[in-house]
Scaffold this motif. Structure first.
Motif, PDB file in Angstrom:
ATOM      1  N   CYS A 143       0.859  -1.189   0.000  1.00  0.00           N
ATOM      2  CA  CYS A 143       0.000   0.000   0.000  1.00  0.00           C
ATOM      3  C   CYS A 143       0.897   1.241   0.000  1.00  0.00           C
ATOM      4  O   CYS A 143       1.845   1.333   0.796  1.00  0.00           O
ATOM      5  CB  CYS A 143      -0.871  -0.017   1.251  1.00  0.00           C
ATOM      6  SG  CYS A 143      -1.791   1.509   1.488  1.00  0.00           S
TER       7      CYS A 143
ATOM      8  N   CYS B 270      -1.580   5.537   8.735  1.00  0.00           N
ATOM      9  CA  CYS B 270      -1.613   4.137   8.302  1.00  0.00           C
ATOM     10  C   CYS B 270      -1.643   3.258   9.546  1.00  0.00           C
ATOM     11  O   CYS B 270      -0.667   3.208  10.294  1.00  0.00           O
ATOM     12  CB  CYS B 270      -0.388   3.812   7.441  1.00  0.00           C
ATOM     13  SG  CYS B 270      -0.201   2.052   7.111  1.00  0.00           S
TER      14      CYS B 270
ATOM     15  N   CYS C 172      -6.473   5.231   8.376  1.00  0.00           N
ATOM     16  CA  CYS C 172      -6.158   4.545   7.117  1.00  0.00           C
ATOM     17  C   CYS C 172      -6.371   5.513   5.960  1.00  0.00           C
ATOM     18  O   CYS C 172      -7.515   5.794   5.590  1.00  0.00           O
ATOM     19  CB  CYS C 172      -7.041   3.316   6.947  1.00  0.00           C
ATOM     20  SG  CYS C 172      -6.870   2.548   5.320  1.00  0.00           S
TER      21      CYS C 172
ATOM     22  N   CYS D  52      -8.078  -1.327   7.651  1.00  0.00           N
ATOM     23  CA  CYS D  52      -7.051  -1.578   6.625  1.00  0.00           C
ATOM     24  C   CYS D  52      -7.641  -2.363   5.463  1.00  0.00           C
ATOM     25  O   CYS D  52      -8.413  -3.312   5.669  1.00  0.00           O
ATOM     26  CB  CYS D  52      -5.888  -2.369   7.245  1.00  0.00           C
ATOM     27  SG  CYS D  52      -4.547  -2.737   6.083  1.00  0.00           S
ATOM     28  N   ILE D  53      -7.242  -1.970   4.244  1.00  0.00           N
ATOM     29  CA  ILE D  53      -7.708  -2.673   3.045  1.00  0.00           C
ATOM     30  C   ILE D  53      -6.513  -3.093   2.169  1.00  0.00           C
ATOM     31  O   ILE D  53      -6.658  -3.287   0.965  1.00  0.00           O
ATOM     32  CB  ILE D  53      -8.692  -1.810   2.222  1.00  0.00           C
ATOM     33  CG1 ILE D  53      -8.054  -0.482   1.794  1.00  0.00           C
ATOM     34  CG2 ILE D  53      -9.965  -1.549   3.014  1.00  0.00           C
ATOM     35  CD1 ILE D  53      -8.896   0.307   0.792  1.00  0.00           C
TER      36      ILE D  53
HETATM   37  S1  SF4 Z   1      -4.821   0.113   3.658  1.00  0.00           S
HETATM   38 FE1  SF4 Z   1      -4.717   1.735   5.235  1.00  0.00          FE
HETATM   39  S2  SF4 Z   1      -3.943   0.785   7.119  1.00  0.00           S
HETATM   40 FE2  SF4 Z   1      -3.643  -0.662   5.418  1.00  0.00          FE
HETATM   41  S3  SF4 Z   1      -1.532  -0.334   4.776  1.00  0.00           S
HETATM   42 FE3  SF4 Z   1      -2.817   1.044   3.498  1.00  0.00          FE
HETATM   43  S4  SF4 Z   1      -3.015   3.008   4.613  1.00  0.00           S
HETATM   44 FE4  SF4 Z   1      -2.152   1.455   5.994  1.00  0.00          FE
END
Ligand code: SF4
Ligand code: FAD
Length: 318
Positions: A119, A129, A138, A157-158
């Motif tokens: 990501c 994050c 996120c 988180c996605i």
């Molecule tokens: S989806 Fe959100 S929490 Fe997951 S790594 Fe990416 S920014 Fe970070």
């Protein structure tokens, strides 16, 4: 990069004990992921324990007719191993679809399973994050999410799981062998190894701190025709938008997916179905795409249709 101390361990248990003794210690294998993350200040280990001299670079037949792959066995060597090419071709193909020749020469079996998120916000320390900084938010939920997951996601988180190799390991029902600081050994089925993000996306596997992967075991070969079809933005050197690992024939049908799940994705109940749409309907039943990655719903169907058409049921050649 921040200063760190370095230790070369002499046995698996010594390595496990050295990492367990310090919360800021990490194992280093090929270093192709960990060092990149240290350079951008995402990983900040104070102590590195080198696991390259522990005898974990072997591959052996098991009494059950399968293979035991040492955690330090390199990705290039695994992809080109004659028995892997013959009996576990889906694994060889998945490996060769990942990274580049130079990276695969360094990358190891254990390190590949534990590679971290791709990501963009995970790498950007100026952005929130939850995976990098728990509780910070996120950025991807309202931001750039084109290549992120549509299955297994949470409100925290996605991020998609980036490994190609792990998708093939999931298909093959691999078992992860570990040892910890006091010598306790565990066998962890790959289906249970990676965790869904839930409320704690920074905890990605069921490993305890200091628990060392020593090997990955493959059961006896399945037979059938093996394929790994990876769709990505560039023809090479890019992570999967969608990938489909498949074994079909000799009375077997197994299908696993990469690029769409927060962990390597497999829905066993869908494997009894035969039409691509019926399988996709079941696999995607709980999908939660963003506006940016909604295209993956159609891409899964098309990639699955193509993979099934490549290997009509009943053909048993690899
Ligand atoms: S989806 Fe959100 S929490 Fe997951 S790594 Fe990416 S920014 Fe970070
Ligand atoms: C430019 C680029 C492109 C890439 N493209 C792809 C791709 O298309 N597909 C793909 O699948 N991968 C891709 N990769 C990722 C690559 O496959 C991983 O970086 C590699 O497999 C990690 O293995 P390693 O041995 O270098 O791990 P390391 O970087 O040494 O370690 C990774 C993590 O695993 C831990 N670790 C390592 N070994 C063990 C062990 N035995 N027990 C417990 N913990 C351990 C380390 O502490 C660290 O946290 C790409 C990487 C780069 C840099």
């Amino acid at each position: 990069m921040r200063a760190f101390t370095y230790q070369r361990a002499e046995s698996p248990q010594e390595a496990a004990a050295a990492v367990a003794a310090r919360p800021d210690a990490r194992f280093i294998a090929g270093g192709t992921n960990l060092l990149d993350l240290m350079k951008v200040d995402v990983e900040r280990p104070g102590h590195l324990v080198d696991i390259s001299r522990l005898g974990l670079d072997q591959i052996n037949a098991t009494p059950e007719g399968g293979l035991r792959i040492g955690a330090f066995f390199r990705n290039t060597d695994l992809a080109s191993h004659p028995q892997v090419r013959r009996d576990y071709a889906v694994l060889s193909r998945a490996l060769l679809a990942g990274a580049s020749g130079q990276l695969r020469n360094m990358a190891t079996t254990g390190g590949n399973l534990l590679q971290r998120s791709r990501c963009p916000y995970f790498y950007d320390t100026a952005m929130p994050c939850n995976k990098r900084a728990p509780g910070s938010g996120c950025a991807a939920l309202e931001g750039f999410s084109r290549n992120l997951a549509i299955l297994g996601v949470s409100n925290q988180c996605i991020s998609q799981h980036p490994s190609d190799m792990a998708v093939a390991m999931r298909l093959l029902d691999a078992v992860v062998e570990t040892v910890d600081a006091d010598g306790t050994r565990r066998d962890i089925p790959i289906a249970d190894f990676h965790r869904l993000p839930g409320e704690t996306p920074h905890i990605e596997t069921v490993l305890n701190h200091g628990e060392l992967i020593t090997a990955v075991r493959l059961p006896a070969p399945l037979g059938g025709h093996h394929s790994y079809r990876k769709v990505r933005d560039r023809a090479s050197y890019a992570f999967a938008s969608v990938s489909v690992a498949m074994v079909r024939g000799d009375g077997v049908q197994r299908i696993a997916f990469g690029g769409i799940g927060t962990k390597p994705w497999r829905v066993e109940a869908a494997e009894a179905l035969s039409s691509p749409d019926a399988i996709a309907d079941q696999v995607l039943a709980d999908a939660r795409p963003t506006d940016e990655n909604r295209f993956k719903l159609a891409l899964v169907r098309r990639t699955l249709t193509a993979a099934l058409a490549d290997h009509p049921a009943g053909e048993g050649t690899r």
